[in-house]
Design a protein around this motif. Structure first.
Motif, short mmCIF file in Angstrom:
data_model
loop_
_atom_site.label_atom_id
_atom_site.label_comp_id
_atom_site.label_asym_id
_atom_site.label_seq_id
_atom_site.Cartn_x
_atom_site.Cartn_y
_atom_site.Cartn_z
N GLY A 87 0.79 11.60 -6.98
CA GLY A 87 -0.54 11.35 -7.52
C GLY A 87 -0.65 9.91 -8.02
O GLY A 87 0.32 9.16 -7.96
N THR B 51 2.61 1.36 -8.21
CA THR B 51 2.33 2.58 -8.96
C THR B 51 3.64 3.28 -9.32
O THR B 51 3.83 3.75 -10.44
N SER C 133 6.08 8.65 -1.32
CA SER C 133 4.88 8.63 -2.15
C SER C 133 3.74 9.36 -1.44
O SER C 133 3.81 9.62 -0.24
N LYS D 85 5.62 4.69 -12.81
CA LYS D 85 6.06 6.08 -12.95
C LYS D 85 7.54 6.15 -13.32
O LYS D 85 7.95 6.91 -14.18
N GLY E 145 0.81 -1.23 0.00
CA GLY E 145 0.00 0.00 0.00
C GLY E 145 0.83 1.27 0.00
O GLY E 145 0.30 2.38 -0.05
P1 GDP Z 1 1.89 -1.17 -3.27
O1 GDP Z 1 1.06 -2.12 -2.48
O2 GDP Z 1 3.05 -0.65 -2.46
O3 GDP Z 1 2.33 -1.70 -4.59
O4 GDP Z 1 0.99 0.13 -3.51
P2 GDP Z 1 0.17 0.58 -4.79
O5 GDP Z 1 1.08 1.08 -5.86
O6 GDP Z 1 -0.80 -0.49 -5.16
O7 GDP Z 1 -0.59 1.87 -4.22
C1 GDP Z 1 -1.55 1.77 -3.17
C2 GDP Z 1 -2.63 2.83 -3.38
O8 GDP Z 1 -2.06 4.13 -3.28
C3 GDP Z 1 -3.28 2.78 -4.76
O9 GDP Z 1 -4.65 3.06 -4.62
C4 GDP Z 1 -2.59 3.90 -5.54
O10 GDP Z 1 -3.41 4.43 -6.55
C5 GDP Z 1 -2.34 4.90 -4.44
N1 GDP Z 1 -1.14 5.73 -4.71
C6 GDP Z 1 0.09 5.33 -5.05
N2 GDP Z 1 0.94 6.39 -5.17
C7 GDP Z 1 0.20 7.50 -4.91
C8 GDP Z 1 0.50 8.91 -4.86
O11 GDP Z 1 1.62 9.37 -5.08
N3 GDP Z 1 -0.53 9.74 -4.54
C9 GDP Z 1 -1.79 9.27 -4.29
N4 GDP Z 1 -2.72 10.16 -3.98
N5 GDP Z 1 -2.11 7.97 -4.30
C10 GDP Z 1 -1.13 7.08 -4.62
#
Ligand code: GDP
Length: 311
Positions: free
Chosen positions: A291, A115, A263, A119, A110
């Protein structure tokens, strides 16, 4: 992010700027205001203590007492010390002399790792590189599919552990007896594929948990040992607050990351993580994620961030 910290510091400095002379009590009350503003912004206590200690020492010294505009000089000191806490100089990605450059991502579930993988791929693609993503997060059933979607959005291929879907290339069909379920194997095979297909950057996504977990940390360490990355980037959610330090230190011990990605800096959290992690781990913040879209990535510049907070 940082709005409230920024407002608090700006109003503290408003009282100082015009003053012709600063008494010790002026300085002490300024330091007290700075300390409270940082604590309220969730900055880790040891970082607050060190920061205010350094500012106080300099503010009581000759550079302020002999300055034409002492108030202005204190603001300058706070700015310089803030740049220091944020890591000093901008640190760029270390590219391998002999490609591919291998970049491994680690962090809690999370935190924004997947994401960010997209990027970073897009960022590097726009700079003329040929990146490939590797899906070594086999912990969550959806993680592989999610990375494939992210790769497609970024316009880069994805090496995934399922047959038939490697961004238009052949799948990573097992050439030995290893199962697709082994993330270390997937990571190693992904780097191998990148070499064969002449991609020059490999970005490896790894599994995270909601809290620091020994098994997953060991898995990440095993992946690190297997692929010998040029960079290990620790992705941390800037909204995590006081838990930032504990989490960052656990990941530093586990995978000895080389840089930090902040992030969710677009959020309105208080930003303590941002102001604590570089200082506590001694590792530079290299990127901010601002974002949910693939384009929402910025190279982190400590001086620009400090100015943003103090302006
Ligand atoms: P992971 O479990 O570490 O791979 O996390 P994810 O990439 O799945 O991101 C978790 C949630 O955070 C998702 O709903 C993304 O859209 C959101 N998210 C990731 N980076 C950002 C960011 O820089 N800004 C915002 N507002 N949301 C983000």
């Amino acid at each position: 992010m940082f709005n409230s910290l920024s407002d608090r510091l700006t109003s503290t400095f408003k009282n100082l700027r015009g003053k012709g002379r600063l008494s010790e009590s002026d300085i002490n009350s300024t330091i007290r205001d700075i300390r409270l503003a940082l604590i309220d912004a969730d900055v880790a206590t040891p970082v607050v203590r060190e920061f205010t200690g350094r500012v106080r020492e300099r503010a009581l010294g000759a550079e302020v007492s002999q300055a034409l505009n002492p108030g202005q000089q204190v603001v300058k000191i706070v700015n310089e010390e803030l740049v220091g806490v944020l890591g000093g100089q901008t640190r760029e990605l270390q590219m391998a002399k002999h490609p591919p450059t291998v970049i491994m991502l680690a962090g809690l579930q999370g935190s924004g790792k997947t994401t960010f993988a997209g990027k970073l791929a897009r960022f590097l693609r726009d700079k003329g590189h040929f990146p490939v993503l590797v899906a070594a997060d086999l912990q969550r059933p959806n993680a592989v599919t999610q990375l494939e979607v992210v790769a497609e959005r970024a316009g880069v291929p994805c090496f995934a552990p399922e047959p038939g879907n490697v961004g238009g290339h052949d799948a990573a069909t097992a050439e030995g007896t290893q199962s697709y379920g082994d993330p270390v194997w997937v990571a190693r095979a992904g780097v191998g594929q990148a070499k064969v297909r002449q991609y020059d950057v490999v970005i490896v996504d790894t599994a995270g948990r909601l809290a620091v977990d020994e098994n997953l940390m060991q898995q990440a360490a095993d992946i690190r040992d297997a692929i010998q990355p040029d960079e290990v980037l620790f992705v941390i959610d800037a909204m995590i607050g006081q838990a930032a330090i504990e989490t960052a230190l656990a990941f530093q011990k586990g995978v000895d990351f080389t840089g930090v990605v902040l992030s969710k800096l677009d959020g309105d959290a208080r930003g303590g993580a941002a102001l604590s992690v570089a200082s506590v781990t001694g590792r530079p913040i290299m990127f901010s994620s601002i974002g949910e879209q693939t384009k929402d990535i910025e190279v982190f510049h400590p001086d620009r961030m400090a100015s943003r907070i103090l302006d």
